[in-house]
Design a protein around this motif. Structure first.
Motif, PDB file in Angstrom:
ATOM      1  N   ALA A  15     -11.943  51.116 -40.238  1.00 54.28           N
ATOM      2  CA  ALA A  15     -13.277  50.492 -40.360  1.00 54.28           C
ATOM      3  C   ALA A  15     -13.583  49.989 -41.792  1.00 54.28           C
ATOM      4  O   ALA A  15     -13.925  48.872 -41.752  1.00 54.28           O
ATOM      5  N   GLY A  16     -12.660  50.393 -42.795  1.00 56.73           N
ATOM      6  CA  GLY A  16     -12.886  49.573 -44.276  1.00 56.73           C
ATOM      7  C   GLY A  16     -12.165  48.309 -43.879  1.00 56.73           C
ATOM      8  O   GLY A  16     -12.601  47.330 -44.645  1.00 56.73           O
ATOM      9  N   LEU A  17     -10.966  48.181 -43.335  1.00 57.98           N
ATOM     10  CA  LEU A  17     -10.303  47.042 -43.290  1.00 57.98           C
ATOM     11  C   LEU A  17     -11.172  45.885 -42.302  1.00 57.98           C
ATOM     12  O   LEU A  17     -11.118  44.736 -42.702  1.00 57.98           O
ATOM     13  N   ALA A  18     -11.646  46.120 -41.216  1.00 59.62           N
ATOM     14  CA  ALA A  18     -12.671  45.328 -40.440  1.00 59.62           C
ATOM     15  C   ALA A  18     -13.812  45.077 -41.264  1.00 59.62           C
ATOM     16  O   ALA A  18     -14.087  43.799 -41.332  1.00 59.62           O
ATOM     17  N   HIS A  19     -14.281  45.995 -42.145  1.00 65.93           N
ATOM     18  CA  HIS A  19     -15.312  45.221 -43.102  1.00 65.93           C
ATOM     19  C   HIS A  19     -15.024  44.397 -43.908  1.00 65.93           C
ATOM     20  O   HIS A  19     -15.504  43.583 -44.377  1.00 65.93           O
ATOM     21  N   ALA A  20     -13.739  44.677 -44.537  1.00 68.74           N
ATOM     22  CA  ALA A  20     -13.317  43.816 -45.668  1.00 68.74           C
ATOM     23  C   ALA A  20     -12.997  42.410 -45.172  1.00 68.74           C
ATOM     24  O   ALA A  20     -13.076  41.604 -45.892  1.00 68.74           O
ATOM     25  N   GLN A  21     -12.930  42.365 -43.933  1.00 73.86           N
ATOM     26  CA  GLN A  21     -12.584  40.957 -43.241  1.00 73.86           C
ATOM     27  C   GLN A  21     -13.940  40.233 -42.738  1.00 73.86           C
ATOM     28  O   GLN A  21     -13.947  39.174 -42.164  1.00 73.86           O
ATOM     29  N   ASP A  22     -14.971  40.996 -42.887  1.00 71.27           N
ATOM     30  CA  ASP A  22     -16.440  40.499 -42.238  1.00 71.27           C
ATOM     31  C   ASP A  22     -16.682  39.064 -43.291  1.00 71.27           C
ATOM     32  O   ASP A  22     -17.119  39.463 -44.424  1.00 71.27           O
ATOM     33  N   TYR A  23     -16.917  38.063 -42.407  1.00 68.66           N
ATOM     34  CA  TYR A  23     -17.252  36.933 -43.253  1.00 68.66           C
ATOM     35  C   TYR A  23     -18.853  36.652 -42.810  1.00 68.66           C
ATOM     36  O   TYR A  23     -19.401  35.393 -43.234  1.00 68.66           O
ATOM     37  N   THR A  24     -19.508  37.289 -42.182  1.00 69.97           N
ATOM     38  CA  THR A  24     -20.859  37.368 -41.629  1.00 69.97           C
ATOM     39  C   THR A  24     -21.762  37.828 -42.682  1.00 69.97           C
ATOM     40  O   THR A  24     -23.055  37.380 -42.635  1.00 69.97           O
ATOM     41  N   ARG A  25     -21.329  38.445 -43.853  1.00 75.16           N
ATOM     42  CA  ARG A  25     -22.059  38.804 -45.006  1.00 75.16           C
ATOM     43  C   ARG A  25     -21.251  38.572 -46.211  1.00 75.16           C
ATOM     44  O   ARG A  25     -20.171  38.390 -46.267  1.00 75.16           O
ATOM     45  N   TYR A  26     -22.014  38.145 -47.286  1.00 75.49           N
ATOM     46  CA  TYR A  26     -21.348  37.521 -48.407  1.00 75.49           C
ATOM     47  C   TYR A  26     -20.926  38.915 -49.295  1.00 75.49           C
ATOM     48  O   TYR A  26     -20.207  38.651 -50.339  1.00 75.49           O
ATOM     49  N   GLN A  27     -21.842  40.071 -49.189  1.00 74.58           N
ATOM     50  CA  GLN A  27     -21.244  41.211 -49.932  1.00 74.58           C
ATOM     51  C   GLN A  27     -19.586  41.463 -49.501  1.00 74.58           C
ATOM     52  O   GLN A  27     -19.096  41.405 -48.717  1.00 74.58           O
ATOM     53  N   GLY A  28     -19.153  42.048 -50.898  1.00 75.33           N
ATOM     54  CA  GLY A  28     -17.803  42.655 -50.883  1.00 75.33           C
ATOM     55  C   GLY A  28     -17.025  41.919 -51.913  1.00 75.33           C
ATOM     56  O   GLY A  28     -17.249  41.292 -52.756  1.00 75.33           O
ATOM     57  N   GLY A  29     -15.607  42.238 -51.731  1.00 80.96           N
ATOM     58  CA  GLY A  29     -14.829  41.463 -52.720  1.00 80.96           C
ATOM     59  C   GLY A  29     -14.088  40.422 -52.379  1.00 80.96           C
ATOM     60  O   GLY A  29     -13.766  40.105 -51.247  1.00 80.96           O
ATOM     61  N   TRP A  30     -14.106  39.365 -53.374  1.00 83.39           N
ATOM     62  CA  TRP A  30     -13.788  38.071 -53.058  1.00 83.39           C
ATOM     63  C   TRP A  30     -12.437  37.831 -54.126  1.00 83.39           C
ATOM     64  O   TRP A  30     -12.775  38.195 -55.103  1.00 83.39           O
ATOM     65  N   ILE A 111     -21.513  30.054 -50.109  1.00 77.03           N
ATOM     66  CA  ILE A 111     -21.663  29.785 -48.765  1.00 77.03           C
ATOM     67  C   ILE A 111     -20.578  29.989 -47.878  1.00 77.03           C
ATOM     68  O   ILE A 111     -19.375  29.558 -48.271  1.00 77.03           O
ATOM     69  N   ASN A 112     -20.527  30.979 -46.970  1.00 82.84           N
ATOM     70  CA  ASN A 112     -19.578  31.542 -46.050  1.00 82.84           C
ATOM     71  C   ASN A 112     -19.382  30.401 -44.980  1.00 82.84           C
ATOM     72  O   ASN A 112     -20.281  29.751 -44.591  1.00 82.84           O
ATOM     73  N   ASN A 113     -17.911  30.481 -44.676  1.00 87.90           N
ATOM     74  CA  ASN A 113     -17.700  29.646 -43.550  1.00 87.90           C
ATOM     75  C   ASN A 113     -16.994  30.837 -42.638  1.00 87.90           C
ATOM     76  O   ASN A 113     -15.445  30.930 -42.640  1.00 87.90           O
ATOM     77  N   PRO A 114     -17.533  31.430 -41.845  1.00 90.27           N
ATOM     78  CA  PRO A 114     -16.898  32.556 -41.062  1.00 90.27           C
ATOM     79  C   PRO A 114     -15.904  32.128 -39.948  1.00 90.27           C
ATOM     80  O   PRO A 114     -14.838  32.770 -39.895  1.00 90.27           O
TER      81      PRO A 114
END
Length: 142
Positions: A15-30, A111-114
């Motif tokens: 679940a953490g990996l799936a969330h880490a790859q989520d490009y539909t939100r800007y929060q997280g590590g970049w 600006i995200n590009n999912p």
């Protein structure tokens, strides 16, 4: 019991990996290359841009922190949704940079590009320099 515990640990890791790859939100590590340059309204870029690897963390409460170690820059600030939950308006204070032109308050957008799994970060200094305006840009990924 042990098998159940292992299944729970594995599921939470996935679940953490799936969330880490989520490009539909800007929060997280970049992470990615950060481009530092100075522009002047009438003549464009002043001097060669510098590129350094860096990291940015955007917490769910809007806090932003990051660093670009090779440039000796630390970043602290805040973020809010911009147009959608995938994009952000960002206000940062950048400090400690070896090139003092990049110390100070910056404002811009992430600006995200999912579809292509990256985000574009564009920040401009809020103070004017004799030599132009300091800019920080990055193409970053989760």
């Amino acid at each position: 019991m042990r098998r159940y515990l292992l299944a729970v640990i594995a599921a939470s890791s996935l679940a953490g990996l799936a969330h880490a790859q989520d490009y539909t939100r800007y929060q997280g590590g970049w992470n990615g290359p950060f481009l530092f340059y100075v522009v002047q309204q009438d003549t464009g870029a002043q001097g060669p841009p510098e590129v350094y690897p860096g990291a940015l963390q955007i917490d769910f409460d809007g806090r932003v922190h990051g660093d670009v170690p090779e440039a000796a820059c630390m970043m602290m600030g805040s973020s809010t949704d911009y147009v959608s939950p995938a994009n952000a308006s960002i206000e940062l204070t950048v400090s400690g940079c070896r090139d003092a032109r990049f110390n100070g308050h910056f404002s811009g957008k992430l600006i995200n590009n999912p579809a292509l799994k990256y985000a574009s970060l564009r920040l401009s200094s809020m103070r004017s320099l004799d030599s132009g305006t300091a800019q920080i840009s990055a193409i970053i990924r989760h």
